[in-house]
Design a protein around this motif. Structure first.
Motif, mmCIF file in Angstrom:
data_model
loop_
_atom_site.group_PDB
_atom_site.id
_atom_site.type_symbol
_atom_site.label_atom_id
_atom_site.label_comp_id
_atom_site.label_asym_id
_atom_site.label_seq_id
_atom_site.Cartn_x
_atom_site.Cartn_y
_atom_site.Cartn_z
ATOM 1 N N THR A 1 0.856 -1.181 0.000
ATOM 2 C CA THR A 1 0.000 0.000 0.000
ATOM 3 C C THR A 1 0.886 1.222 0.000
ATOM 4 O O THR A 1 2.071 1.150 0.288
ATOM 5 C CB THR A 1 -0.911 0.039 1.242
ATOM 6 N N GLY A 2 0.308 2.313 -0.341
ATOM 7 C CA GLY A 2 1.068 3.548 -0.326
ATOM 8 C C GLY A 2 0.895 4.303 -1.621
ATOM 9 O O GLY A 2 0.097 3.946 -2.478
ATOM 10 N N PRO A 3 1.662 5.372 -1.752
ATOM 11 C CA PRO A 3 1.510 6.226 -2.927
ATOM 12 C C PRO A 3 1.886 5.533 -4.234
ATOM 13 O O PRO A 3 1.260 5.763 -5.256
ATOM 14 C CB PRO A 3 2.444 7.396 -2.664
ATOM 15 N N ALA A 4 2.883 4.643 -4.212
ATOM 16 C CA ALA A 4 3.288 3.980 -5.458
ATOM 17 C C ALA A 4 2.196 3.043 -5.953
ATOM 18 O O ALA A 4 1.913 2.982 -7.148
ATOM 19 C CB ALA A 4 4.587 3.210 -5.234
ATOM 20 N N THR A 5 1.565 2.321 -5.037
ATOM 21 C CA THR A 5 0.503 1.397 -5.415
ATOM 22 C C THR A 5 -0.713 2.156 -5.935
ATOM 23 O O THR A 5 -1.317 1.755 -6.930
ATOM 24 C CB THR A 5 0.107 0.522 -4.223
ATOM 25 N N SER A 6 -1.080 3.232 -5.281
ATOM 26 C CA SER A 6 -2.249 3.994 -5.741
ATOM 27 C C SER A 6 -1.969 4.657 -7.087
ATOM 28 O O SER A 6 -2.867 4.785 -7.913
ATOM 29 C CB SER A 6 -2.655 5.030 -4.699
ATOM 30 N N ARG A 7 -0.718 5.053 -7.334
ATOM 31 C CA ARG A 7 -0.377 5.649 -8.620
ATOM 32 C C ARG A 7 -0.475 4.613 -9.742
ATOM 33 O O ARG A 7 -0.987 4.900 -10.821
ATOM 34 C CB ARG A 7 1.027 6.245 -8.560
ATOM 35 N N LEU A 8 0.009 3.391 -9.480
ATOM 36 C CA LEU A 8 -0.086 2.326 -10.474
ATOM 37 C C LEU A 8 -1.539 1.947 -10.734
ATOM 38 O O LEU A 8 -1.917 1.667 -11.872
ATOM 39 C CB LEU A 8 0.697 1.095 -10.023
ATOM 40 N N ARG A 9 -2.362 1.946 -9.700
ATOM 41 C CA ARG A 9 -3.783 1.635 -9.866
ATOM 42 C C ARG A 9 -4.464 2.716 -10.687
ATOM 43 O O ARG A 9 -5.278 2.431 -11.552
ATOM 44 C CB ARG A 9 -4.425 1.493 -8.492
#
Length: 104
Positions: free
Chosen positions: A19-27
């Protein structure tokens, strides 16, 4: 208390979800790819189906592989991209051209 002859019993811990900003950006990128796949597939039925059909297929597949939340749009994009290529094959076999026209 455990003895040496009795094995230690533990429950396995599941792997932690990223979780975190990298995961939300990829999503978010995957969601954008799903929408772009749908739009390109839809436009490809009208114009440039030789170019837009494969783009819709690739973007839809990438969106699904990256775990998009807009799965329906990605699947529609893949379906429309395949329909674009089938329409192109139909036009080539009937007219002998790569474009379609209305009328005579």
């Amino acid at each position: 208390m455990t003895t040496l002859s009795e094995p230690l019993r533990t429950t396995p811990t599941p792997p932690a979800k990223a979780t975190g900003p990298a995961t939300s950006r990829l999503r978010a990128q995957a969601d954008g790819m799903a929408v772009a796949s749908f739009i390109l597939g839809l436009l490809g039925t009208l114009v440039l189906n030789l170019l837009l059909g494969p783009c819709a297929l690739v973007l839809g597949a990438l969106a699904l592989a990256r775990g998009t939340t807009r799965r329906g749009r990605a699947l529609l994009g893949i379906t429309l991209g395949a329909a674009d290529l089938l329409l192109l094959a139909l036009l080539i076999t009937t007219d002998g051209t790569v474009s379609w026209h209305i009328g005579s």
